[in-house]
Motif scaffolding. Structure first.
Motif, PDB file in Angstrom:
ATOM      1  N   MET A   1      43.120  41.639  40.705  1.00  0.00           N
ATOM      2  CA  MET A   1      42.129  41.896  41.764  1.00  0.00           C
ATOM      3  C   MET A   1      42.262  43.290  42.389  1.00  0.00           C
TER       4      MET A   1
ATOM      5  N   ARG B   1      37.430  43.766  42.062  1.00  0.00           N
ATOM      6  CA  ARG B   1      36.931  42.386  42.138  1.00  0.00           C
ATOM      7  C   ARG B   1      35.481  42.447  42.572  1.00  0.00           C
ATOM      8  N   GLY B   2      34.818  41.263  42.587  1.00  0.00           N
ATOM      9  CA  GLY B   2      33.380  41.229  42.835  1.00  0.00           C
ATOM     10  C   GLY B   2      32.695  41.187  41.470  1.00  0.00           C
ATOM     11  N   ALA B   3      31.773  40.229  41.303  1.00  0.00           N
ATOM     12  CA  ALA B   3      31.223  39.950  39.966  1.00  0.00           C
ATOM     13  C   ALA B   3      30.660  41.189  39.247  1.00  0.00           C
ATOM     14  N   PRO B   4      29.736  41.948  39.856  1.00  0.00           N
ATOM     15  CA  PRO B   4      29.189  43.086  39.108  1.00  0.00           C
ATOM     16  C   PRO B   4      30.232  44.167  38.816  1.00  0.00           C
TER      17      PRO B   4
ATOM     18  N   ARG C   1      39.406  37.074  34.104  1.00  0.00           N
ATOM     19  CA  ARG C   1      39.037  36.116  35.162  1.00  0.00           C
ATOM     20  C   ARG C   1      37.912  35.219  34.623  1.00  0.00           C
TER      21      ARG C   1
ATOM     22  N   CYS D   1      32.668  36.990  52.330  1.00  0.00           N
ATOM     23  CA  CYS D   1      33.382  37.723  51.271  1.00  0.00           C
ATOM     24  C   CYS D   1      33.023  39.194  51.331  1.00  0.00           C
TER      25      CYS D   1
ATOM     26  N   THR E   1      30.540  41.861  49.312  1.00  0.00           N
ATOM     27  CA  THR E   1      29.490  41.952  48.287  1.00  0.00           C
ATOM     28  C   THR E   1      28.899  43.365  48.273  1.00  0.00           C
TER      29      THR E   1
ATOM     30  N   THR F   1      30.505  46.023  43.547  1.00  0.00           N
ATOM     31  CA  THR F   1      29.405  46.314  42.600  1.00  0.00           C
ATOM     32  C   THR F   1      29.547  47.757  42.104  1.00  0.00           C
TER      33      THR F   1
ATOM     34  N   THR G   1      25.093  43.775  46.900  1.00  0.00           N
ATOM     35  CA  THR G   1      24.055  42.744  46.747  1.00  0.00           C
ATOM     36  C   THR G   1      23.668  42.226  48.140  1.00  0.00           C
TER      37      THR G   1
ATOM     38  N   GLN H   1      38.706  39.177  51.932  1.00  0.00           N
ATOM     39  CA  GLN H   1      37.717  40.179  51.480  1.00  0.00           C
ATOM     40  C   GLN H   1      36.837  40.653  52.626  1.00  0.00           C
TER      41      GLN H   1
ATOM     42  N   ALA I   1      26.759  36.152  44.579  1.00  0.00           N
ATOM     43  CA  ALA I   1      27.044  35.059  43.645  1.00  0.00           C
ATOM     44  C   ALA I   1      27.903  35.579  42.501  1.00  0.00           C
ATOM     45  N   ASP I   2      28.704  34.682  41.959  1.00  0.00           N
ATOM     46  CA  ASP I   2      29.514  35.018  40.785  1.00  0.00           C
ATOM     47  C   ASP I   2      28.919  34.452  39.507  1.00  0.00           C
TER      48      ASP I   2
ATOM     49  N   ASN J   1      30.055  30.870  44.202  1.00  0.00           N
ATOM     50  CA  ASN J   1      30.406  32.074  44.974  1.00  0.00           C
ATOM     51  C   ASN J   1      31.721  31.797  45.693  1.00  0.00           C
ATOM     52  N   LYS J   2      32.206  32.794  46.414  1.00  0.00           N
ATOM     53  CA  LYS J   2      33.502  32.729  47.096  1.00  0.00           C
ATOM     54  C   LYS J   2      33.683  31.422  47.866  1.00  0.00           C
TER      55      LYS J   2
ATOM     56  N   PHE K   1      36.511  29.796  44.328  1.00  0.00           N
ATOM     57  CA  PHE K   1      35.042  29.747  44.363  1.00  0.00           C
ATOM     58  C   PHE K   1      34.618  28.318  44.631  1.00  0.00           C
TER      59      PHE K   1
END
Ligand code: MRU
Length: 357
Positions: free
Chosen positions: A54, A57-60, A100, A164, A166, A171, A176, A207, A247-248, A258-259, A324
């Motif tokens: 981490m 981190r963060g989906a995008p 992950r 969280c 975002t 990203t 987001t 976060q 969202a993840d 999501n978180k 999550f």
């Protein structure tokens, strides 16, 4: 350290990832806000480790980092094996894929790079780098679009709560859910000048407390921190009208991973008659997964949660640390993507949204 010229900081200061000729610089998010330290990754395995631990981190952001990781893998494989490079790059991609499990953007970005690898022959590095940079830039563009769409959907508002982190840290840049908050601020959609952005602490990794407050402060946007457990009371007091989250992974029926804590916020928002907005690029939608219950939920080590005192071999105390949760589609007021806003997501509206993607 050089930045890709087109990836400029026009609307937000922070960047989690920077590519240079030497490799990928990753801002170590474990150290924020106390220290700003970029680590240079020159190998795909180092990028995988940075995702797993981490640092990024963060989906995008995970997806973008993995795409640059494939470039590093290609560089190494081409250097070591010449024309045989394709035989060796698969293991490197596998290593990135195991970093992950929940955010689908990781697999989306790796698939996009792998499809390109299929049709490449001679020295692949320049072409793969062009693709990774495209993924990075497209993400920022999607965020700016979603920011505008989300702000338009909300209109005038007194206060919002986000969970969280975002933002730019999670990203390619802008963010987001935090992008929607930036857009609301830029458009002056708040009814008063006082602080109206509330951020949850987001235990156990913090976060919200460590990252969201810090990146908003870099852009001079005031925000108020609350304990996760204060959210329902904040709503009961009438201080916010919308909860805005990222969202993840989004299943084909609109259920959202999501978180941890997102589901509780959605339930509370429904109880108080508030809007619940999910903001995510279409790369976060997993069209092959019919419903949220099938999304793999990462569980991290109990030491992230358990006080030091109990980490003795004779202790009976344990911790359960899922990071999550799943929010059912029926609790979502609006799903904002770069392709448009879906008021109440369901299988049909998501299918329509993804047509021609
Ligand atoms: O465990 P993390 O910090 O990677 O989790 C991040 C989140 O849950 C974010 O809300 C999500 O990735 C959306 S970020 C644009």
């Amino acid at each position: 350290m050089h930045d890709t010229p087109a990836i400029q900081h026009q609307h937000d200061q922070v960047r989690a990832l920077r590519w240079s000729e030497e490799g990928l610089y990753i801002l170590d998010q474990r150290l924020l806000p106390e220290a700003i330290q970029y680590h240079l990754c020159t190998q795909a395995s180092q990028v995988a480790e940075a995702i797993r631990t981490m640092q990024v981190r963060g989906a995008p952001a995970i997806g973008i980092a993995a795409a640059y990781g494939v470039v590093l893998a290609a560089r190494q494989c081409w250097q070591d094996h010449g024309n045989q490079w394709k035989q060796f790059i698969k293991t490197e991609i596998e290593c990135l894929a195991h970093s992950r499990p929940t955010a689908v953007n990781l697999f989306w970005a790796l698939n996009r790079m792998a499809e390109l690898i299929e049709v490449l022959e001679e020295d692949p590095v320049a072409r793969l780098l062009k693709e990774a940079k495209a993924i990075h830039l497209e993400d920022i563009a999607a965020n700016r679009k979603m920011g505008a769409l989300g702000a338009q959907t909300i209109g005038t508002v007194q206060g919002v709560l986000t969970h969280c982190n975002t933002g730019s840290l999670a990203t390619g840049g802008y963010g987001t859910a935090l992008g929607v908050i930036r857009s609301l601020k830029q458009q002056g959609n708040f009814t008063q000048d006082e602080i109206q952005v509330y951020a949850t602490e987001t235990r156990p990794w913090l976060q919200g407390a460590r990252l969201t407050l810090w990146e908003l402060e870099q852009d001079r946007i005031p925000a108020t921190l609350i304990a996760d457990s204060a959210a329902a009371f904040l709503m009961q007091q009438g201080r916010i009208q919308w909860v805005i989250v990222g969202a993840d992974r989004i299943a084909a029926n609109g259920d959202v991973a999501n978180k941890i804590g997102t589901y509780s916020l959605a339930v509370s928002a429904r109880q108080h008659g508030l809007g619940f907005m999910v903001v995510a690029p279409t790369s976060t939608i997993d069209r092959n997964l019919p419903q949220g219950g099938l999304i793999p939920i990462e569980e991290r080590e109990d030491k992230e949660l358990l006080p030091e005192y109990y980490r003795r071999s004779d202790s009976l105390a344990k911790a359960w640390n899922p990071v999550f949760d799943i929010t059912p589609a029926e609790l979502i007021t609006a799903l904002v993507t770069e392709r448009g806003v879906i008021p109440k997501p369901d299988p049909a509206s998501l299918k329509k949204l993804l047509q021609d993607v």
